[in-house]
Scaffold this active site. Structure first.
Site, PDB file in Angstrom:
ATOM      1  N   LYS A  34       0.841  -1.195   0.000  1.00 11.04           N
ATOM      2  CA  LYS A  34       0.000   0.000   0.000  1.00 11.04           C
ATOM      3  C   LYS A  34       0.881   1.251   0.000  1.00 11.04           C
ATOM      4  O   LYS A  34       1.801   1.379   0.828  1.00 11.04           O
ATOM      5  CB  LYS A  34      -0.905  -0.007   1.240  1.00 11.04           C
ATOM      6  N   ASP A  68      -0.403  -0.240  -4.552  1.00 12.35           N
ATOM      7  CA  ASP A  68      -1.774   0.277  -4.648  1.00 12.35           C
ATOM      8  C   ASP A  68      -1.850   1.599  -3.901  1.00 12.35           C
ATOM      9  O   ASP A  68      -1.676   1.635  -2.676  1.00 12.35           O
ATOM     10  CB  ASP A  68      -2.744  -0.736  -4.024  1.00 12.35           C
ATOM     11  N   GLU A  71      -1.592   0.149  -8.898  1.00 13.48           N
ATOM     12  CA  GLU A  71      -3.058   0.138  -8.859  1.00 13.48           C
ATOM     13  C   GLU A  71      -3.552   1.518  -8.432  1.00 13.48           C
ATOM     14  O   GLU A  71      -3.065   2.090  -7.460  1.00 13.48           O
ATOM     15  CB  GLU A  71      -3.527  -0.949  -7.876  1.00 13.48           C
ATOM     16  N   ASP A  95      -8.917  -0.455 -10.020  1.00 11.70           N
ATOM     17  CA  ASP A  95      -9.676  -1.085  -8.936  1.00 11.70           C
ATOM     18  C   ASP A  95     -10.934  -0.252  -8.714  1.00 11.70           C
ATOM     19  O   ASP A  95     -12.016  -0.583  -9.228  1.00 11.70           O
ATOM     20  CB  ASP A  95      -8.795  -1.180  -7.684  1.00 11.70           C
ATOM     21  N   LYS A 130     -13.180  -8.061  -8.074  1.00 12.05           N
ATOM     22  CA  LYS A 130     -13.479  -8.340  -6.664  1.00 12.05           C
ATOM     23  C   LYS A 130     -14.845  -9.002  -6.547  1.00 12.05           C
ATOM     24  O   LYS A 130     -15.870  -8.396  -6.916  1.00 12.05           O
ATOM     25  CB  LYS A 130     -13.423  -7.051  -5.835  1.00 12.05           C
ATOM     26  N   GLN A 163     -10.954  -6.759  -0.716  1.00  9.29           N
ATOM     27  CA  GLN A 163     -11.229  -5.544   0.050  1.00  9.29           C
ATOM     28  C   GLN A 163     -11.181  -5.867   1.539  1.00  9.29           C
ATOM     29  O   GLN A 163     -12.043  -5.503   2.290  1.00  9.29           O
ATOM     30  CB  GLN A 163     -12.509  -4.841  -0.383  1.00  9.29           C
TER      31      GLN A 163
HETATM   32  C1  MUC Z   1      -7.630  -2.401  -2.412  1.00 14.05           C
HETATM   33  O1  MUC Z   1      -7.241  -3.136  -3.313  1.00 14.05           O
HETATM   34  O2  MUC Z   1      -7.797  -1.222  -2.659  1.00 14.05           O
HETATM   35  C2  MUC Z   1      -9.036  -1.321   0.529  1.00 14.05           C
HETATM   36  C3  MUC Z   1     -10.315  -0.890   0.585  1.00 14.05           C
HETATM   37  C4  MUC Z   1     -11.045  -1.542  -0.374  1.00 14.05           C
HETATM   38  O3  MUC Z   1     -12.227  -1.409  -0.670  1.00 14.05           O
HETATM   39  O4  MUC Z   1     -10.234  -2.405  -1.046  1.00 14.05           O
HETATM   40  C5  MUC Z   1      -9.017  -2.399  -0.360  1.00 14.05           C
HETATM   41  C6  MUC Z   1      -7.874  -2.946  -1.062  1.00 14.05           C
HETATM   42 MG    MG Z   2      -6.964  -1.414  -4.750  1.00 13.00          MG
END
Ligand code: MUC
Ligand code: MG
Length: 379
Positions: free
Chosen positions: A178, A205, A231, A256, A279, A307
């Protein structure tokens, strides 16, 4: 012959089931520690357990995770959508005929996470009714999958320690780090993870946290550190910036939050996105399969994203990832249930960086009644 006849009539009886009730239960699952990323922080997993009851006595289950900053859904809105809209419309519906179930749910727009949980719970129920696992029902391409794990915000040292622990304990070698804070801190975090697990596959991301200038500043170092995708680097409103970044980017841009639906994916793949995060928590199985097909048709890389699901959500992602041979070789983000200190179902076991796809009917797990009474937050 008579045995065959008995078996046939049993099968017909069980697949002729109807939905008799749909339930939404708020839970508060404890985390080992809070998890942070650029668009939010999760301190407690305030998820919703969705259960679909059939007249055959079987119950399908799924989990919704509220992510208000991404979908505009809260725990309260998910409860309301399931209880007030989906539940009454699903009564009497055949859970195996999933398109009919989707049709009766279609009159309410949005509410993606609530809708997806209902669809996955119906699929879990359908699998139980026909005696087949969801992974097999969806395609059954593999019985084992490599997993990836997200490394949430911390100091660079903490993030590196997290990756080392996941690598040494569980054999995980793919990490989504992250970023989206300060560029120097972001690069230091990625560098620390890279130096701690030298041969890891890394992608990052930013959860829309950077400006165009910040993303450009970060890119050379990320490239040098072997980052394979970035991402959602920028605010989605900055359409021009996202396009400019992707046109000059030596690293593929992942979608995403920009790719919440098939329609979104079609727009984004024609624009800045060259890797799509699918997702299950938002597009369940049917729309996810359409997105996957679209990615294939456009030679766009697809990954199964997360998520921060609990174990029940992870099992749904695992079932879908097992549906397709190419997905089944792409590390699936299905390890962050490890952030939870308590859960509703038995979590997947990760060995040598892989999970085994269950072959029990449906999602292959049952909600633990003790855990549910401990963690339900409706008193
Ligand atoms: C991601 O891939 O962004 C964090 C919050 C969400 O909704 O997804 C995550 C992970
Ligand atoms: Mg993401």
């Amino acid at each position: 012959m008579s045995i065959q006849g008995d078996v046939l009539s049993t099968t017909i009886a069980s697949t002729d089931a109807r939905v008799v009730a749909v339930e939404a239960i708020p839970v508060a699952l404890p985390l080992r520690r809070s998890v942070g990323f650029a668009s939010g922080t999760i301190t407690i997993a305030d998820n919703v357990l969705v259960r679909v009851y059939s007249d055959a006595g079987l119950v399908g289950c799924a989990e919704a995770q509220p992510r208000p900053y991404t979908y505009g859904e809260t725990q309260g809105s998910i409860l309301r959508a399931v209880r007030d809209w989906f539940a009454p419309r699903l009564e009497g519906v055949d859970p195996v005929a999933h398109e009919r179930a989707r049709a009766v749910c279609a009159g309410l727009s949005g509410n993606r996470c609530a809708r997806a949980a209902v669809e996955v719970a119906l699929a879990d129920l359908a699998g139980q009714l026909v005696g087949v696992s969801c992974g097999r029902m969806l395609g059954g391409a593999s019985d084992s999958l490599p997993v990836a794990c997200m490394i949430s915000f911390g100091t660079p040292e903490e993030m590196a320690q997290d990756a080392v622990a996941l690598h040494e304990r569980l054999g995980i070698t793919t990490f989504k780090v992250k970023v989206g804070r300060d560029v120097a801190l972001d690069v230091a975090s990625v560098r620390a993870v890279r130096e701690a697990v030298r041969d890891a596959t890394l992608y990052v991301d930013a959860n829309r946290g950077w400006t165009l200038a910040q993303a450009r500043e970060a890119q050379p170092a990320l490239l040098e550190l072997g980052v394979q995708a970035i991402e959602e680097p920028l605010d989605l409103a900055d359409a021009a910036g996202r396009q400019q970044l992707s046109e000059a980017s030596p690293i593929p841009i992942g979608g995403d939050e920009s790719c919440l639906s098939l329609t979104d994916v079609a727009r984004e793949v024609a624009g800045p996105v060259s890797q799509v995060s699918i997702k299950i928590a938002r597009t369940a199985f049917v729309e996810s399969a359409a997105i996957l097909a679209y990615c294939r048709a456009t030679a766009t890389r697809a990954i199964i994203g997360s998520q921060y699901e609990g174990a029940l959500g992870a099992w749904a992602s695992i079932a879908f990832a097992a549906s397709d041979a190419e997905l089944a070789t792409t590390p699936i983000e299905a390890a962050n249930f490890l952030d939870l200190a308590g859960d509703l179902v038995t979590p997947p076991e990760i060995v040598d960086g892989r999970v085994t796809v269950p072959d029990q009917p449906g999602l292959g797990v049952l909600v633990d009644p003790g855990a549910l009474s401990r963690y339900r937050s409706d008193g």
